[in-house]
Design a protein around this motif. Structure first.
Motif, short mmCIF file in Angstrom:
data_model
loop_
_atom_site.label_atom_id
_atom_site.label_comp_id
_atom_site.label_asym_id
_atom_site.label_seq_id
_atom_site.Cartn_x
_atom_site.Cartn_y
_atom_site.Cartn_z
N ARG A 97 0.80 -1.70 0.33
CA ARG A 97 -0.57 -0.68 -0.33
C ARG A 97 0.71 1.37 -0.28
NH1 ARG A 97 -2.34 3.05 -1.79
NH2 ARG A 97 -4.70 4.04 -1.16
N VAL A 98 2.02 1.65 0.60
CA VAL A 98 2.81 2.29 0.78
C VAL A 98 3.63 2.32 -0.65
CG1 VAL A 98 4.70 3.41 2.06
CG2 VAL A 98 3.33 2.56 3.09
N THR A 99 4.19 1.83 -1.15
CA THR A 99 4.54 1.59 -2.94
C THR A 99 4.06 2.16 -3.10
OG1 THR A 99 5.98 0.12 -1.71
CG2 THR A 99 5.32 0.04 -4.62
N SER A 100 2.39 1.54 -3.30
CA SER A 100 1.57 2.24 -4.74
C SER A 100 2.02 3.98 -3.77
CB SER A 100 0.42 1.66 -4.47
OG SER A 100 0.14 -0.15 -4.48
N ALA A 101 1.13 4.44 -2.90
CA ALA A 101 0.69 5.85 -2.52
C ALA A 101 2.05 6.57 -2.80
CB ALA A 101 0.84 5.53 -1.30
N VAL A 102 3.36 5.82 -3.05
CA VAL A 102 4.52 6.62 -2.85
C VAL A 102 4.47 6.91 -4.57
CG1 VAL A 102 7.28 6.72 -3.04
CG2 VAL A 102 5.59 6.40 -0.96
N VAL A 196 3.93 5.59 8.41
CA VAL A 196 5.11 4.36 7.35
C VAL A 196 5.57 5.15 6.37
CG1 VAL A 196 5.18 2.17 6.34
CG2 VAL A 196 3.68 2.63 8.28
N VAL A 197 4.43 6.43 5.18
CA VAL A 197 4.71 6.76 3.94
C VAL A 197 6.40 7.70 4.42
CG1 VAL A 197 4.15 8.25 2.40
CG2 VAL A 197 2.63 6.15 3.30
N ASP A 198 5.91 8.47 5.58
CA ASP A 198 6.86 9.25 6.25
C ASP A 198 8.79 8.39 5.83
OD1 ASP A 198 5.52 11.30 5.87
OD2 ASP A 198 4.86 11.35 7.99
N LEU A 218 1.30 12.25 3.31
CA LEU A 218 -0.28 11.90 2.59
C LEU A 218 -0.95 10.41 3.46
CD1 LEU A 218 1.56 9.75 -0.17
CD2 LEU A 218 0.43 11.25 -0.95
N HIS A 219 -2.41 10.34 3.56
CA HIS A 219 -2.47 9.84 5.04
C HIS A 219 -3.13 8.36 3.41
CE1 HIS A 219 -2.06 12.83 7.76
NE2 HIS A 219 -2.41 13.54 7.30
N THR A 220 -2.40 6.99 3.77
CA THR A 220 -3.54 5.58 2.78
C THR A 220 -3.69 5.15 4.17
OG1 THR A 220 -2.47 4.44 1.19
CG2 THR A 220 -1.29 5.24 2.73
#
Length: 453
Positions: A97-102, A196-198, A218-220
């Motif tokens: 999920r984090v990879t897709s958001a980034v 986690v994205v951060d 981002l707030h995924t």
């Protein structure tokens, strides 16, 4: 009239009087039995109804205890979900999920041109080692960083602290009260993984991908639970949470009242204990069936392994309760049967007593003596036995979240203690022995035994 004739006449009158009295007594007994039979039947019917109601409520009582304990207690909830941070399925779901958001916010065109001259060789080397197209290489690079963050101790701490803060919101997801980072949207319980994205962004920048620093905040989120009927379930969860520990007590009281009202209490106890065990076992089977149905109904985009891990973690205490109740019911039923008047139960008891008696005979033959403990155990055997049973029951009641193995362990410990009591209370091989100053031909023989000449 002669004396013999008078005696015969008197005997005949007495016989007729006795016969009449016997008939009156039989008639009275018949009337009493007729009056007693309807009340006995009504009492037996009420006992059956109470035992059945208790057995039916047993699974609901287990669910109510789980709802009040896991959902209503913050420390218990955190202890339940904390191990999920180390679960590989959860880590993979978070990394994906984090990879897709980034990747959705990463400008590949400006990736290399925007890199600092001194960092460009390091970035080219890192991406080139991954092979494939630029987008695939960048995605694999980002996923590797996301995976390392998800598997780190930082993520475990973040996961635990976040779940402690949002416990009230999980309570909202299941009971309809509270608010926070876990949101209930169209039957889905989602957890924001923005932190986690951060962490991933910072690692990308540190490894030369400076363009990742331009990614906005981002707030995924990832989906923890998903069900179209979750809004309906909220009502039931709320009712069960309100029932809390009262419903288990009510179920226990119903079964106990049914046993006390039954004409054959021992048989009612065996039946009630087995009924509660069977009904609770059906709950365990239903939980496993529902898990399969639930995972098969998940929508696209939700990771079934991760959802399964969350489901297993949240229901682990409920499964433990099921095994606990099943084990307890079987132990109670077995104990009630073994202490009953049945032929097979009597055979088991005789084998138990004879086995311990044989061990005691060997000990006596080896010169081992119990001293004053033996006579004391013989005099107070019944009371000591009840104290041991009460101690085992108290240990179970005071045990924090007992499991099925705890029940089995306590039962085995109680059996061992009773065996030791039986060993100490057994008569010595030569009988209790003569008292002080005893003399005569019967001295030293067992009570009731006459020495042969």
């Amino acid at each position: 009239m002669s004396a013999p004739a008078s005696a015969w006449a008197e005997e005949a009158r007495v016989t007729d009087s006795d016969a009449g009295e016997l008939e009156r007594l039989r008639a009275r007994v018949a009337v009493l039995e007729a009056e007693r039979r309807p009340r006995h039947r009504a009492r037996s019917l009420l006992a059956v109804v109470l035992v059945v109601l208790g057995c039916v409520l047993a699974p609901l009582a287990a669910v109510a205890a789980w709802t009040a304990d896991t959902v209503g207690d913050t420390d218990r909830y955190v202890a339940t979900v904390a191990p999920l941070a180390a679960d590989r399925d959860i880590q993979h779901a978070v990394a994906d999920r984090v990879t897709s958001a980034v990747m959705d916010h990463l400008d590949l065109t400006a990736l290399l041109s925007g890199a600092a001259p001194d960092q460009r060789p390091l970035l080219e080397k890192a991406l080139g080692a991954l092979g494939g197209s630029l987008e695939d290489a960048v995605r694999a690079f980002v996923h590797d960083k996301a995976q390392s963050v998800a598997a780190s101790g930082t993520f475990a701490t973040l996961w635990k602290e976040a779940n402690r803060r949002i416990h009230r919101t999980v309570d909202k997801a299941l009971t309809g009260s509270g608010g926070g980072a876990v949101k209930l949207d169209d039957g889905a319980v989602t957890l924001d993984v923005g932190p986690v994205v951060d962490q991933v962004k910072q690692r990308l920048v540190d490894d030369g991908m400076t363009v990742a620093g331009k990614i906005p905040e981002l707030h995924t989120s990832i989906t923890l639970l998903k069900s179209d009927d979750l809004d309906t379930y909220k009502t039931y969860f709320r009712l069960l949470q309100l029932a809390g520990t009262w419903l288990p007590l009510i179920a226990l009281a119903l079964v106990a009242a049914g046993v006390l009202l039954a004409g054959r209490r021992r048989r009612a106890l065996v039946t009630g204990a087995l009924g509660v065990a069977a009904a609770t076992a059906l709950l365990g089977l239903a939980l496993r069936i529902f898990r399969t149905v639930y995972l098969d109904a998940l929508p696209t985009g939700v990771s079934p392994p991760a959802a399964g891990a969350v489901y297993d973690a949240l229901t682990r205490f409920l499964h433990t309760t099921v095994r606990d109740v099943v084990a307890l019911g079987l132990v109670i039923a077995l104990a009630a049967w073994l202490t009953g008047p049945g032929r097979r139960a009597g055979l088991v008891r005789r084998l138990w007593t004879s086995g311990i008696g044989a061990v005691r005979s060997v000990a006596d033959g080896a010169g081992l003596r119990t001293g004053p403990v033996g006579p004391f155990a013989r005099r107070h055997r019944v009371w000591i036995g009840w104290v041991l049973v009460g101690g085992a029951l108290l240990a179970y009641l005071l045990w924090s979240h007992p499991t099925g193995w705890v029940v089995v362990g306590l039962a085995l410990a109680l059996l061992f203690a009773l065996a030791v009591l039986e060993f100490l209370a057994a008569e010595p091989e030569g009988g209790p022995g003569p008292g002080p100053g005893a003399t005569g031909p019967g001295a030293g023989t067992a009570p009731g035994v006459t020495r042969m000449a």
